[in-house]
Scaffold this motif. Structure first.
Motif, PDB file in Angstrom:
ATOM      1  N   SER A 184       0.832  -1.204   0.000  1.00 18.76           N
ATOM      2  CA  SER A 184       0.000   0.000   0.000  1.00 18.76           C
ATOM      3  C   SER A 184       0.870   1.259   0.000  1.00 18.76           C
ATOM      4  CB  SER A 184      -0.934  -0.004   1.210  1.00 18.76           C
ATOM      5  OG  SER A 184      -0.178   0.041   2.399  1.00 18.76           O
ATOM      6  N   LEU A 189      11.657   7.526   1.221  1.00 24.92           N
ATOM      7  CA  LEU A 189      12.493   7.566   2.416  1.00 24.92           C
ATOM      8  C   LEU A 189      11.747   8.039   3.655  1.00 24.92           C
ATOM      9  CD1 LEU A 189      15.853   8.797   0.911  1.00 24.92           C
ATOM     10  CD2 LEU A 189      15.216   6.511   1.654  1.00 24.92           C
ATOM     11  N   SER A 190      10.481   7.682   3.760  1.00 24.06           N
ATOM     12  CA  SER A 190       9.751   8.084   4.966  1.00 24.06           C
ATOM     13  C   SER A 190       9.881   6.989   6.015  1.00 24.06           C
ATOM     14  CB  SER A 190       8.282   8.296   4.634  1.00 24.06           C
ATOM     15  OG  SER A 190       7.693   7.059   4.314  1.00 24.06           O
ATOM     16  N   TRP A 191       9.647   7.354   7.270  1.00 26.36           N
ATOM     17  CA  TRP A 191       9.747   6.361   8.343  1.00 26.36           C
ATOM     18  C   TRP A 191       8.713   5.275   8.172  1.00 26.36           C
ATOM     19  CZ3 TRP A 191      13.787   5.279  10.664  1.00 26.36           C
ATOM     20  CH2 TRP A 191      14.705   6.249  11.080  1.00 26.36           C
TER      21      TRP A 191
ATOM     22  N   LEU B  15      26.574   0.881  11.221  1.00 25.90           N
ATOM     23  CA  LEU B  15      25.125   0.678  11.174  1.00 25.90           C
ATOM     24  C   LEU B  15      24.377   1.995  11.372  1.00 25.90           C
ATOM     25  CD1 LEU B  15      24.546  -2.694  13.038  1.00 25.90           C
ATOM     26  CD2 LEU B  15      24.136  -2.140  10.637  1.00 25.90           C
ATOM     27  N   ALA B  19      21.723   3.807   8.927  1.00 26.83           N
ATOM     28  CA  ALA B  19      20.371   4.139   9.378  1.00 26.83           C
ATOM     29  C   ALA B  19      20.073   5.628   9.179  1.00 26.83           C
ATOM     30  CB  ALA B  19      20.218   3.775  10.848  1.00 26.83           C
ATOM     31  N   ILE B  22      19.479   6.818   5.449  1.00 29.22           N
ATOM     32  CA  ILE B  22      18.196   6.617   4.766  1.00 29.22           C
ATOM     33  C   ILE B  22      17.043   7.187   5.582  1.00 29.22           C
ATOM     34  CG2 ILE B  22      18.876   4.637   3.386  1.00 29.22           C
ATOM     35  CD1 ILE B  22      17.715   2.856   5.554  1.00 29.22           C
ATOM     36  N   ALA B  23      17.370   8.013   6.553  1.00 22.76           N
ATOM     37  CA  ALA B  23      16.342   8.414   7.497  1.00 22.76           C
ATOM     38  C   ALA B  23      15.431   9.582   7.102  1.00 22.76           C
ATOM     39  CB  ALA B  23      16.987   8.726   8.838  1.00 22.76           C
ATOM     40  N   PRO B  24      15.900  10.552   6.318  1.00 22.93           N
ATOM     41  CA  PRO B  24      15.101  11.778   6.187  1.00 22.93           C
ATOM     42  C   PRO B  24      13.630  11.487   5.921  1.00 22.93           C
ATOM     43  CG  PRO B  24      16.683  11.557   4.400  1.00 22.93           C
ATOM     44  CD  PRO B  24      17.064  10.587   5.446  1.00 22.93           C
ATOM     45  N   ALA B  25      12.801  11.899   6.818  1.00 20.14           N
ATOM     46  CA  ALA B  25      11.394  11.549   6.728  1.00 20.14           C
ATOM     47  C   ALA B  25      10.681  12.401   5.700  1.00 20.14           C
ATOM     48  CB  ALA B  25      10.750  11.721   8.093  1.00 20.14           C
ATOM     49  N   MET B  26       9.792  11.768   4.969  1.00 22.68           N
ATOM     50  CA  MET B  26       8.997  12.513   4.003  1.00 22.68           C
ATOM     51  C   MET B  26       7.535  12.339   4.376  1.00 22.68           C
ATOM     52  SD  MET B  26      10.954  11.823   0.449  1.00 22.68           S
ATOM     53  CE  MET B  26       9.381  11.606  -0.348  1.00 22.68           C
ATOM     54  N   ALA B  27       6.674  12.855   3.550  1.00 19.79           N
ATOM     55  CA  ALA B  27       5.248  12.792   3.859  1.00 19.79           C
ATOM     56  C   ALA B  27       4.778  11.331   3.918  1.00 19.79           C
ATOM     57  CB  ALA B  27       4.466  13.534   2.787  1.00 19.79           C
ATOM     58  N   GLN B  28       3.712  11.139   4.610  1.00 26.10           N
ATOM     59  CA  GLN B  28       3.075   9.816   4.699  1.00 26.10           C
ATOM     60  C   GLN B  28       2.785   9.321   3.291  1.00 26.10           C
ATOM     61  OE1 GLN B  28       2.802   8.067   7.168  1.00 26.10           O
ATOM     62  NE2 GLN B  28       0.881   7.065   7.501  1.00 26.10           N
ATOM     63  N   SER B  29       3.152   8.050   2.986  1.00 27.08           N
ATOM     64  CA  SER B  29       3.042   7.614   1.594  1.00 27.08           C
ATOM     65  C   SER B  29       1.926   6.608   1.384  1.00 27.08           C
ATOM     66  CB  SER B  29       4.361   6.980   1.177  1.00 27.08           C
ATOM     67  OG  SER B  29       4.635   5.922   2.065  1.00 27.08           O
ATOM     68  N   GLU B  30       1.217   6.264   2.434  1.00 23.46           N
ATOM     69  CA  GLU B  30       0.234   5.208   2.302  1.00 23.46           C
ATOM     70  C   GLU B  30      -1.034   5.718   1.613  1.00 23.46           C
ATOM     71  OE1 GLU B  30       0.359   3.036   5.794  1.00 23.46           O
ATOM     72  OE2 GLU B  30      -0.919   1.415   5.047  1.00 23.46           O
ATOM     73  N   ASP B 209       2.038   5.011 -10.111  1.00 26.49           N
ATOM     74  CA  ASP B 209       3.277   4.509  -9.525  1.00 26.49           C
ATOM     75  C   ASP B 209       3.359   3.016  -9.819  1.00 26.49           C
ATOM     76  OD1 ASP B 209       5.500   4.330  -7.753  1.00 26.49           O
ATOM     77  OD2 ASP B 209       4.165   3.492  -6.246  1.00 26.49           O
ATOM     78  N   GLY B 211       6.226  -0.623  -9.459  1.00 23.35           N
ATOM     79  CA  GLY B 211       7.509  -1.189  -9.048  1.00 23.35           C
ATOM     80  C   GLY B 211       7.371  -2.699  -8.958  1.00 23.35           C
TER      81      GLY B 211
END
Lengths: 338, 574
Positions: A184, A189-191, B15, B19, B22-30, B209, B211
């Motif tokens: 989904s 690169l989001s948490w 490690l 970590a 790859i951390a920079p948070a972006m908007a919620q992708s769901e 989108d 993949g």
């Protein structure tokens, strides 16, 4: 002295090249010895489901045979293959035409590396530590751990995968049963995406790392037991040197062969988790290779085996060279200078 | 510093770096679940291309889907007819002339108008592009012309008149934007090799989108059809790409998938366990039949060349058991006919003739035929031997590796044959192997359906043609694209041509009946079971209002005319 070492290197490099060329030929030939024509599959799939007339299929068949160059003699196909390879072109996938093999592999490879590299590194570190520890502590610690190491390391790694899958994904449903991340979401690169990817990561990772720890620990334990008998250990102990420091000494000395193991594991990284990936539906090289073989997709099979082959050859080559550096006896022997 | 401690330190730092990297948070992708319809079972394996002319097209640019690219009409699985899509109407002005009128206001997703010229362009591509799935179009038509910007005339080929086939093309040829594809058509690259990641069609959804794990479509709120059909309910369509049926079925059971097209053994158990899972029918056989997997027989193999032996084999096979086990009760026992006894083809099915001339599971009758009609005697090993000394077997029966329902069916065929004294063993090659052996006639017995065996405007004609027509079929050893049994009968071609050209249902039924009789006298292949054209299951955890036999407002599939379900479903809780 330097010239001798250069000779050693040249000698190794020469054998490396020969192995590479033989592997290239096999790599070209073997997929073509699989019975069944890939165009049959493509056309068969287009036909399945109905609605396409046999006449159309006949025309498509002829047109694809020509497009993929399958009407040309083997020798010519091989030359075309070499020429493309020299230009860094792995060709077009048959089954996923017009996708290029490079792009398919490029998509799958990061998954495999991210799954395998941490598993190998962590498995190696933890396994070696545990191996040295059991050898040193002996007693109940060894009696409990050694058989467990033996058990997990002698278990084929895919068996463990299937057991983990059944217990944690099907029976208890703690972890997702397959895939690389929740479908989904789109990769970013989001948490939330990373946590989803991690959730899907645990089972395949554990199935690999547990087996790896077991194998490493057994090797390290044997080496350490041998070292424990060495004079320097007895001497240190008699001086009352503290345990951690002694383990450190043993660890360092018992490590040499383990480093070879590590290098070779990293070399075979690409191919190391094929079945794990298939079991967990993990989107890496293993899953790609599996589906390509089943569809006689020569270019993709070739591309992947080429990658595996190069990785293994390079790792072996580097180990050879490293040995030459680390251990003068080996270098001397190879150059005939005893 | 202790080597060990340094080792640990380096590992931990490494490690951490990974970590943080790859951390920079972006908007919620769901995707919002209540606006997303999750569809499964059409895309297996990584996406290849959204070029609808490629050999392996990524969902939903291929098949009969109308989501990105649209056809003139959609095949209606329920009544065998055509439903309007881009085309508003189809009229025959005389025997060989058909006129299609386009809907009003049709345009592509990039805003360019879709008119007759685009239709003519898309059809004309078949003239000199052999790699297209519809490359045989001009065997059936002689010309396609734009009468004005809304109407198109098709001239059917009087020498090969085949209405069903022509109408099948209308449901399969996607209308491409000429302003994008003209240049590609003129280029050197074969059209099937053109890569297309950003497809431009005329349909209600665009690719958002994709993949290795999924394909996501987003509704195009500028869709021309909103005036005609309304607004599709889901804002997003999500197709997860599963690696196996098991994985897909588990997700479906959990309600993570809303509509699915996968084989689920004993689906009623899923419903009994409490999941809100349904199929088209609430009881057996749950699905609509749409195709027939056949046992193809190589009639040049000694023993199998004897029609009495083939008839005995037909009586020996336990059809009810195949339907119950291999097909999980999703089929009635197969009958002695090339016609599917329900749906759009039911009108042609002659039950009396099937009963009188046909066969059914009866091992005693099979033995009687072998002994009395074929004059065979049983050898000491329990296998019959013909009067000329031919032992009936060992024959090999093949099914494709991993196709579990077919494998189970062929296993039962072998058992049935052994029971009456024909020696049959089984073999399960991979798909490429079996296809090439099938085409070259390198088999004794083999389970496969027919390429044109499925429900379509051309059914059941295509099935008769593929099973019985020897025109254009090379001998064993060369690649054949239909009639893999190499059946030959002098009466068949004329009957086939007459049935193809006929527009009178009664006359057609009579012609099919005659063809079916010829088939039953010779038995070059044996129907083993009926299989749904595609499986159709839905889970009402998130969406409700799916079409069913009780509420048949759309075909049981989000494909063909089933796209109408997108206008009928509603999110649960609204």
């Amino acid at each position: 002295m330097t010239t001798k070492f250069q000779r050693y290197l040249l000698n190794k490099f020469f054998w490396f090249l020969i192995a590479f060329f033989v592997a290239l030929i096999l790599n070209f030939l073997l997929p073509r010895l699989i019975p069944g024509n890939p165009v049959d599959v493509i056309v068969g799939q287009m036909g399945a489901g109905g609605g396409i007339s046999g006449e159309s299929l006949q025309k498509i068949y002829a047109s694809y045979i020509e497009e993929f160059g399958l009407d040309k003699p083997f020798g010519e196909q091989f030359l075309i293959y070499l020429n493309r390879l020299a230009h860094g072109d792995l060709g077009v996938s048959f089954a996923l035409s017009p996708r290029r093999v490079q792009s398919l592999i490029g998509e799958a490879l990061p998954w495999t590396v991210l799954l395998q590299l941490p598993a190998i590194l962590i498995g190696w570190i933890v396994g070696n530590l545990l191996g040295a520890l059991t050898a040193y502590k002996k007693g109940w610690f060894d009696r409990a751990l050694f058989p467990s190491f033996l058990f997990v390391s002698s278990m084929p790694y895919y068996c463990l995968s299937i057991i983990l899958l059944y217990v944690f994904a099907v029976h208890w449903q703690i972890f997702p049963a397959g895939g690389g991340y929740s479908y989904s979401m789109s990769p970013n690169l989001s948490w939330s995406f990373i946590s989803s990817a991690l959730e899907h990561y645990w089972l395949p990772f554990l199935s690999l790392v547990i087996v790896f720890i077991g194998g490493q620990a057994i090797g390290m334990r044997a080496m350490s037991i041998y070292e424990l008998d060495a004079d320097y250990v007895r001497f240190s102990r008699s001086l009352g040197v503290d345990d951690n420091r002694v383990i450190g000494y043993i660890f360092r000395n018992a490590m040499l062969p383990q480093i070879t193991g590590l290098a070779l594991s990293i070399g075979s990284l690409v191919s190391g988790a094929l079945i794990t990936e298939i079991v967990f539906g993990y989107p890496g090289i293993g899953s790609l290779l599996f589906s390509s073989i089943r569809q006689s997709d020569y270019p993709v099979v070739q591309g992947i085996t080429l990658l595996i082959m190069i990785a293994v050859l390079v790792a072996n080559f580097l180990v050879d060279i490293a040995y030459g550096f680390i251990d003068p006896r080996i270098r001397a022997k190879a150059t005939g200078d005893r | 510093m202790n080597a060990l401690r340094r080792f640990w330190l380096i590992s931990v730092v490494a490690l951490l770096v990974v970590a943080l990297g790859i951390a920079p948070a972006m908007a919620q992708s769901e995707l919002p679940r209540e606006e997303t319809l999750v569809i499964a079972g059409f895309q297996w394996g990584p996406p290849s291309t959204f070029n609808p002319l490629a050999s392996n097209v990524t969902w939903p640019a291929g098949g009969r889907h109308q989501l990105v690219y649209e056809n003139l009409f959609a095949f209606n699985l329920l009544n065998g007819g055509l439903d309007p899509v881009l085309g508003a109407s189809l009229e025959y002005t005389d025997e060989t002339t058909a006129v299609v009128t386009l809907q009003d206001g049709t345009h592509f997703q990039d805003g360019e108008v879709l008119d007759s010229e685009d239709v003519v362009f898309s059809y004309e591509l078949a003239r000199d592009h052999d790699d297209l799935s519809y490359s045989s179009l001009f065997d059936y038509i002689t010309g396609v012309t734009a009468l004005d910007d809304r109407t198109i005339q098709f001239d059917l080929n009087p020498d090969q008149l085949n209405i069903g086939f022509f109408e099948n093309f209308l449901t399969r040829i996607r209308i491409l934007p000429e302003h994008i594809w003209a240049e590609r058509a003129a280029g050197d690259t074969p059209l099937s090799s053109v890569e297309e990641d950003v497809p431009v069609g005329s349909g209600p959804y665009t690719v958002m989108d994709f993949g290795i794990e999924r394909v996501v479509m987003e509704r195009d709120d500028n869709y021309w059809g909103m005036d005609v059909y309304g607004t599709p309910a889901p804002t997003y369509l999500l197709h997860p790409i599963f690696n196996s049926n098991d994985e897909a079925n588990l997700a479906f059971q959990r309600g993570e998938v809303d509509v699915s097209q996968t084989f689920i053994p004993q689906i009623w158990r899923m419903a009994e366990s409490g999941a809100p899972v349904h199929t088209w029918l609430n009881e057996e056989p749950y699905y609509l039949p749409g195709t027939i997997p056949f046992l193809h027989i190589n009639a040049t193999v000694p023993g199998l060349d004897n029609v009495d032996v083939r008839r005995a084999l037909a009586h020996a096979i336990n059809y009810p058991l195949i339907a119950a086990t291999a097909m999980s009760n999703y089929s009635i026992p197969a009958q002695a006919s090339l016609i599917i006894p329900s749906g759009g083809e039911e009108q042609y099915f002659d039950a009396e003739a099937v009963e009188a001339e046909g066969w059914e599971y009866n091992p005693d009758e099979a033995r009687r035929i072998l002994e009395e009609d074929a004059g065979a005697t049983m050898g000491s090993d329990g296998i019959y031997v013909l009067p000329d000394g031919t032992r009936l077997g060992p024959y090999t029966a093949m099914a494709t590796f991993g196709w579990t329902d077919w494998v189970a069916a062929i296993e039962l065929v072998a058992q049935s044959a052994q029971e009456i004294g024909i020696d049959v063993t089984t073999e399960y090659p991979e798909q490429p192997v079996i296809i090439s052996r099938r085409n070259n006639g390198d088999f004794d017995l083999l389970i496969w359906s027919l390429d044109q065996g499925g429900s379509s405007p051309a059914a059941p004609w295509g099935r008769f043609r593929d099973a019985l027509d020897d025109r254009g079929v090379p001998d064993f050893g060369e690649t054949a694209f239909w009639n893999w049994s190499r059946f030959s009968n002098a009466e068949v071609p004329d009957l086939l041509d007459a049935a193809a050209a006929s527009t009178d249902p009664a006359e057609k039924a009579e012609l099919f009946s005659q063809l079916d009789s010829i088939y039953r006298q010779n038995i070059p292949l044996i129907p083993l079971m009926y299989r749904p054209f595609e499986f159709y299951e839905f889970n009402e955890t998130h969406w409700t209002g799916f079409p069913t036999a009780d509420n048949p407002y759309a075909s049981p599939l989000p494909e063909g005319s089933g796209f109408q379900m997108l206008y009928g479903i509603t999110p649960v809780g609204q």
